[in-house]
Write a protein that holds these residues in place. Structure first.
Motif, mmCIF file in Angstrom:
data_model
loop_
_atom_site.group_PDB
_atom_site.id
_atom_site.type_symbol
_atom_site.label_atom_id
_atom_site.label_comp_id
_atom_site.label_asym_id
_atom_site.label_seq_id
_atom_site.Cartn_x
_atom_site.Cartn_y
_atom_site.Cartn_z
ATOM 1 N N HIS A 32 3.418 0.152 -3.524
ATOM 2 C CA HIS A 32 3.123 0.895 -4.748
ATOM 3 C C HIS A 32 2.473 2.239 -4.417
ATOM 4 O O HIS A 32 1.809 2.376 -3.396
ATOM 5 C CB HIS A 32 2.206 0.082 -5.662
ATOM 6 C CG HIS A 32 2.938 -0.990 -6.401
ATOM 7 N ND1 HIS A 32 2.867 -2.324 -6.049
ATOM 8 C CD2 HIS A 32 3.784 -0.925 -7.459
ATOM 9 C CE1 HIS A 32 3.631 -3.026 -6.863
ATOM 10 N NE2 HIS A 32 4.202 -2.212 -7.725
ATOM 11 N N ALA A 33 2.675 3.179 -5.319
ATOM 12 C CA ALA A 33 2.102 4.510 -5.103
ATOM 13 C C ALA A 33 1.679 5.099 -6.439
ATOM 14 O O ALA A 33 2.333 4.861 -7.458
ATOM 15 C CB ALA A 33 3.136 5.407 -4.443
ATOM 16 N N ILE A 34 0.593 5.856 -6.427
ATOM 17 C CA ILE A 34 0.137 6.517 -7.659
ATOM 18 C C ILE A 34 -0.210 7.982 -7.390
ATOM 19 O O ILE A 34 -0.589 8.364 -6.282
ATOM 20 C CB ILE A 34 -1.069 5.784 -8.303
ATOM 21 C CG1 ILE A 34 -2.299 5.815 -7.392
ATOM 22 C CG2 ILE A 34 -0.705 4.344 -8.663
ATOM 23 C CD1 ILE A 34 -3.557 5.256 -8.067
ATOM 24 N N PRO A 86 -4.322 -0.087 2.658
ATOM 25 C CA PRO A 86 -3.742 0.940 1.776
ATOM 26 C C PRO A 86 -4.187 2.329 2.220
ATOM 27 O O PRO A 86 -5.268 2.479 2.794
ATOM 28 C CB PRO A 86 -4.289 0.605 0.386
ATOM 29 C CG PRO A 86 -5.325 -0.437 0.548
ATOM 30 C CD PRO A 86 -5.226 -0.999 1.940
ATOM 31 N N TRP A 87 -3.359 3.337 1.950
ATOM 32 C CA TRP A 87 -3.738 4.670 2.456
ATOM 33 C C TRP A 87 -3.483 5.783 1.453
ATOM 34 O O TRP A 87 -2.612 5.713 0.616
ATOM 35 C CB TRP A 87 -3.088 4.957 3.796
ATOM 36 C CG TRP A 87 -1.626 5.259 3.800
ATOM 37 C CD1 TRP A 87 -0.612 4.383 3.590
ATOM 38 C CD2 TRP A 87 -1.005 6.537 4.059
ATOM 39 N NE1 TRP A 87 0.592 5.009 3.704
ATOM 40 C CE2 TRP A 87 0.389 6.321 3.986
ATOM 41 C CE3 TRP A 87 -1.483 7.812 4.351
ATOM 42 C CZ2 TRP A 87 1.309 7.361 4.199
ATOM 43 C CZ3 TRP A 87 -0.565 8.843 4.555
ATOM 44 C CH2 TRP A 87 0.802 8.610 4.490
ATOM 45 N N ARG A 88 -4.308 6.804 1.613
ATOM 46 C CA ARG A 88 -4.277 7.976 0.757
ATOM 47 C C ARG A 88 -3.878 9.202 1.564
ATOM 48 O O ARG A 88 -4.300 9.370 2.701
ATOM 49 C CB ARG A 88 -5.681 8.230 0.200
ATOM 50 C CG ARG A 88 -5.876 9.637 -0.351
ATOM 51 C CD ARG A 88 -6.993 10.410 0.388
ATOM 52 N NE ARG A 88 -6.838 11.842 0.220
ATOM 53 C CZ ARG A 88 -7.803 12.740 0.382
ATOM 54 N NH1 ARG A 88 -9.014 12.363 0.717
ATOM 55 N NH2 ARG A 88 -7.548 14.034 0.259
ATOM 56 N N THR A 89 -3.072 10.058 0.936
ATOM 57 C CA THR A 89 -2.824 11.357 1.544
ATOM 58 C C THR A 89 -2.989 12.442 0.474
ATOM 59 O O THR A 89 -3.378 12.149 -0.647
ATOM 60 C CB THR A 89 -1.435 11.428 2.194
ATOM 61 O OG1 THR A 89 -1.338 12.655 2.929
ATOM 62 C CG2 THR A 89 -0.319 11.398 1.161
ATOM 63 N N GLY A 104 5.366 7.113 2.416
ATOM 64 C CA GLY A 104 4.916 5.828 1.889
ATOM 65 C C GLY A 104 3.444 5.777 1.527
ATOM 66 O O GLY A 104 2.856 4.688 1.512
ATOM 67 N N ALA A 105 2.840 6.914 1.206
ATOM 68 C CA ALA A 105 1.433 6.916 0.807
ATOM 69 C C ALA A 105 1.246 6.111 -0.481
ATOM 70 O O ALA A 105 2.086 6.161 -1.372
ATOM 71 C CB ALA A 105 0.942 8.343 0.604
ATOM 72 N N ASN A 106 0.130 5.382 -0.560
ATOM 73 C CA ASN A 106 -0.165 4.599 -1.758
ATOM 74 C C ASN A 106 -0.919 5.413 -2.804
ATOM 75 O O ASN A 106 -0.841 5.128 -3.993
ATOM 76 C CB ASN A 106 -1.023 3.380 -1.402
ATOM 77 C CG ASN A 106 -0.381 2.508 -0.362
ATOM 78 O OD1 ASN A 106 -0.881 2.383 0.758
ATOM 79 N ND2 ASN A 106 0.755 1.924 -0.682
#
Lengths: 519, 519
Positions: A123-125, A342-345, A374-376
């Motif tokens: 998932h990504a936001i 999970p990761w943020r960019t 594929g950043a979340n």
């Protein structure tokens, strides 16, 4: 519309007319993006192991400085080796053991449960930019922002479908003293939208205030088992975490709220001039803080973060939209997935001073890479310009539409009407056209995205429409959205409790503030 | 520099001073890009088979119209079923058998062998836009282009490192009659650059003239076994090929020169409103023409082409930079690789009327998708704006730099100095900085791309530099390049033979031309 007409329209205003205006805009939030397109993964297993190994070597042999007596004591108790100058040397087994308890995914709660978001995995936001000390306003004028301006950005984030969160200080409300801002910013996020929001981490005390306000909004007990906000903690690359950030981190972790462990990377200045080695260092930094979150509270959600730019060796200025940033995003995504965190960019970054073609190139290049990485958690997804020094109202609404377009791309290929569409090919045959065919009539809206912010008309039509460039068109759109804004209901008792809390804290916290005089 | 100074500088000009100017610009052509980054491939094997099967059904059952008696006769002899209205029904076995002899890769020759390009498989090349009836000039004024303007674009393409070709009619030389233009355009490509170029296909006769001119430049025999130009043949989607294009195709194939078989897709208008079905139709169209090239001459090189846009159902206008175009590019790449045929796509498309942020977003989104789709031949890689109605000098040089940046990304992650870079992490340690470290000094230039066309300075510095937006900066750069241009030597006898040919053909071809009066 002439200026003379404006007040008439406003006088006829009120709830029902705003509803009419609003119905002209689709403001339904898109669900969290669930990706259905393969990722770009440049690292093979051996190369992932190579970076992991290099990072673990750095953690064991070079060490990471935690400039904070509490953290040093925590690490000592946890069994880490403390060297000279508060250098914490972390054994790779210990790091692996600690990060194992970070949840791979969780639900990010909004005050309106319809806006809750699955967070992590596939998932990504999208989240607006944060932290701009200046803005370009509805007249494209660059100036210091006020709390009202911040409210306007929160309203826009609330209304734009691809924005999944209102974040927190999109712009700095310069008309309020620094010491009180976190209270006003948090209230603005909570009040203007019922989407998810973020919490200020500008000091440990401020972070505690945010936690208290979240407890008023969501209930203290609820927070113990549910993520209701996120807090960002920047590292000082290379290999340093400071007291402010670590204190804020503890405030969040103790209440079981997710923190982002974000090395602040200026590639070439505070990392080696090498993408692979820069990622190895950044990865070591992120891992050290991620591990620390689990020392504070085992099982607390945490997010692999980073801010990433490369530095121009001509001027020392940070750059965006460069090929190495794309490559590093691809690589970091692989590392975060390797650790199941999970990761943020950062999205749509750029250094343009105006909303010119440079801004467009930088933002779109960055977004395409970020989507493929594929950043979340895609921070800075709307409004960013001038290396983050200003947030642009015009760019805000255009970026948000770009996010909706990226969203559609990552959803992948639709196959559900493939046979019906092929039947249309037989119906139409060679030399025909499809515009009038029933399949086209039924499917064109979902088949092909039609951006509102792009003008694709002929130049003759464009001139007849007033030769408006994208900045002008976007500002008209932003004004129209703000006119149609309707505040989501916040229970009166909760609202009062929040305001009481702010009043009390503003009495308690000294308002002395050099910055305030500048405004 | 003031206008008064300008003539002085020019008077001091000449060969050696131009060399000085030129040395300020790196004009060495980048080799054909060899990709080292995974592609985005949304189709699994079953979905590839599904599209292949749908295309073959279309070819067998619906058929493709070849509006050309020669082609119909060729197909009849080849054993195809000819239905009503010149509909050619192609059996899937026949199609597979025919396309099998298309070379998977070949060398694309330039008059300077140093500029020869490997074409196909994992190689990719960038080509400027083509076919613009208008331009935005060195003062950003929109006007009709002349032959001199076309020459200027050829000079720029010659000097910009990521441009692998000068193409042909980047802009239409409106000061020459239509009937003679192909001669002047071809000569301009040949004369101003020793990179690869393309051949006009505006009529069968024009294509033959181009072949004759190529024979003068390269030798007739050489052409029999070497690709020295390419010719584009657009299809009339849905499912029609016309006499002009088919005649030009024969002129090229008979001399063993590669043609592009390019369905001209306006998604939703001349295809179904479905990405998967649109690709199935486009694929059928491309296969039918690719098969025909092998009927004309077995083993002749041919290229899977397409022009791709989606159509706004609000206005009927073509759109660019939309998510479905990206998805279709990913899918078409997979289909072309499935058939082992090199393929062409379109880069940096857009519908903006000026070089504003819209142009930047559209171009960069398209380029990122195109790079990830694995296209071998990236058309329209510089200058395109206003849905192809004008070529912008400013955008031309910015796009070319974007191509160089995309090139760097697709080269993938560099590992050669990984250990040295990690040693720097140990040297610097926590809290240090890398700018002065020997590894940084040695590697920064290759480590991190520094775009010249992006301004990343502070706003204060930017204002001090004259508050120039990207259009202004790009036009200064274009002027500087043109001032430094040096023509690559063309043997005097060859030059004379080309001019003699043109003189003779201009005598033979009637110059009657309605368009000429308009200029």
């Amino acid at each position: 519309m002439s200026i003379a007409q404006e007040p008439v329209r406003l006088r006829r205003g009120g709830r029902s007319s705003r509803r009419e205006l609003r119905s002209a805009h689709d403001t339904t939030m898109l669900p969290a993006l669930k990706r259905n397109l393969p990722l770009v993964e440049p690292l093979n297993d051996e190369q992932i192991a190579k970076i992991d190994n290099a990072s673990m070597d750095i953690l064991e042999e070079v060490g990471v400085v935690f400039r904070d007596p509490v953290a040093i004591e925590d690490w000592r108790k946890a069994g880490a080796k403390i060297g000279e100058d508060d250098r914490v040397h972390l054994d790779r087994q210990m790091v692996r053991e600690l990060i194992r308890t970070i949840p791979e995914n969780f639900t990010y709660h909004a005050r309106n449960p319809a806006n809750n978001l699955p967070f992590g995995k596939d998932h990504a936001i999208f989240v607006p930019m944060t932290g701009a000390p200046y803005m370009r306003d509805l007249e494209d004028k660059r100036r210091g922002p006020t709390l009202k301006d911040l409210g306007d950005f929160h309203k826009l984030a609330h209304m734009l479908p691809a924005m999944h969160s209102t974040a927190h200080h999109i712009v700095e409300p310069m008309d309020h003293v620094v010491a009180h801002r976190h209270l006003r910013i948090t209230y603005s996020s909570m009040k203007h939208s019922d989407k998810t929001f973020m919490g200020m981490t500008t000091s440990p005390k401020n972070a505690e205030d945010v936690m208290d306000m979240c407890a008023i909004l969501f209930g203290e007990e609820f927070m113990e088992t549910h993520a209701v906000t996120t807090g960002n903690c920047n590292g000082n690359s290379p290999l340093v975490w400071d007291e402010t950030m670590l204190g804020a981190m503890r405030a969040f972790c103790k209440r079981n709220q997710p923190v982002l462990c974000s090395p602040f990377v200026l590639g070439g200045a505070n990392t080696p001039a090498s993408t692979a080695a820069a990622v190895a260092q950044l990865n070591a930094e992120a891992l050290s803080a991620l591990a620390y979150t689990q020392v504070i509270r085992k099982g607390c959600p945490a997010i692999y973060g980073h801010y990433l730019s490369t530095v121009s060796m001509k001027s020392g200025a940070p750059m965006a939209g460069t090929p190495e940033i794309s490559l590093m995003n691809f690589m970091i995504g692989q590392m975060a997935r390797h650790y199941r965190v999970p990761w943020r960019t950062s999205n749509t970054l750029g250094g343009a001073k105006t909303f010119d073609a440079q801004a467009g190139y930088e933002s779109a290049s960055t977004m395409m890479a970020v989507l493929m990485s594929g950043a979340n958690y895609m921070w800075h997804s709307a409004g960013w310009n001038e290396a983050g020094m200003h947030c642009s109202m015009a760019k805000f609404v255009v970026d948000a539409e770009q996010c909706a377009m990226g969203y559609r791309m990552v959803e992948g290929v639709q196959w559900d009407d493939f046979d019906e569409a092929l039947a249309a090919v037989r119906d139409i045959g060679p030399g025909g056209h499809y515009l009038g065919h029933p399949h086209t009539q039924e499917n064109f809206q979902k088949a092909f995205f039609m951006p509102d912010m792009f003008d694709n008309n002929s130049i003759e039509q464009w001139i007849a429409d007033g030769s408006k460039d994208i900045t002008e068109r976007a500002l008209l759109h932003a004004k129209s959205l703000l006119n149609a804004y309707e505040e989501p209901t916040l229970e009166a008792a909760t609202n009062e409790a929040l305001l009481d809390y702010i009043t009390r804290r503003e009495r308690e916290i000294p308002a002395v503030d050099a910055l305030n005089d500048e405004f």
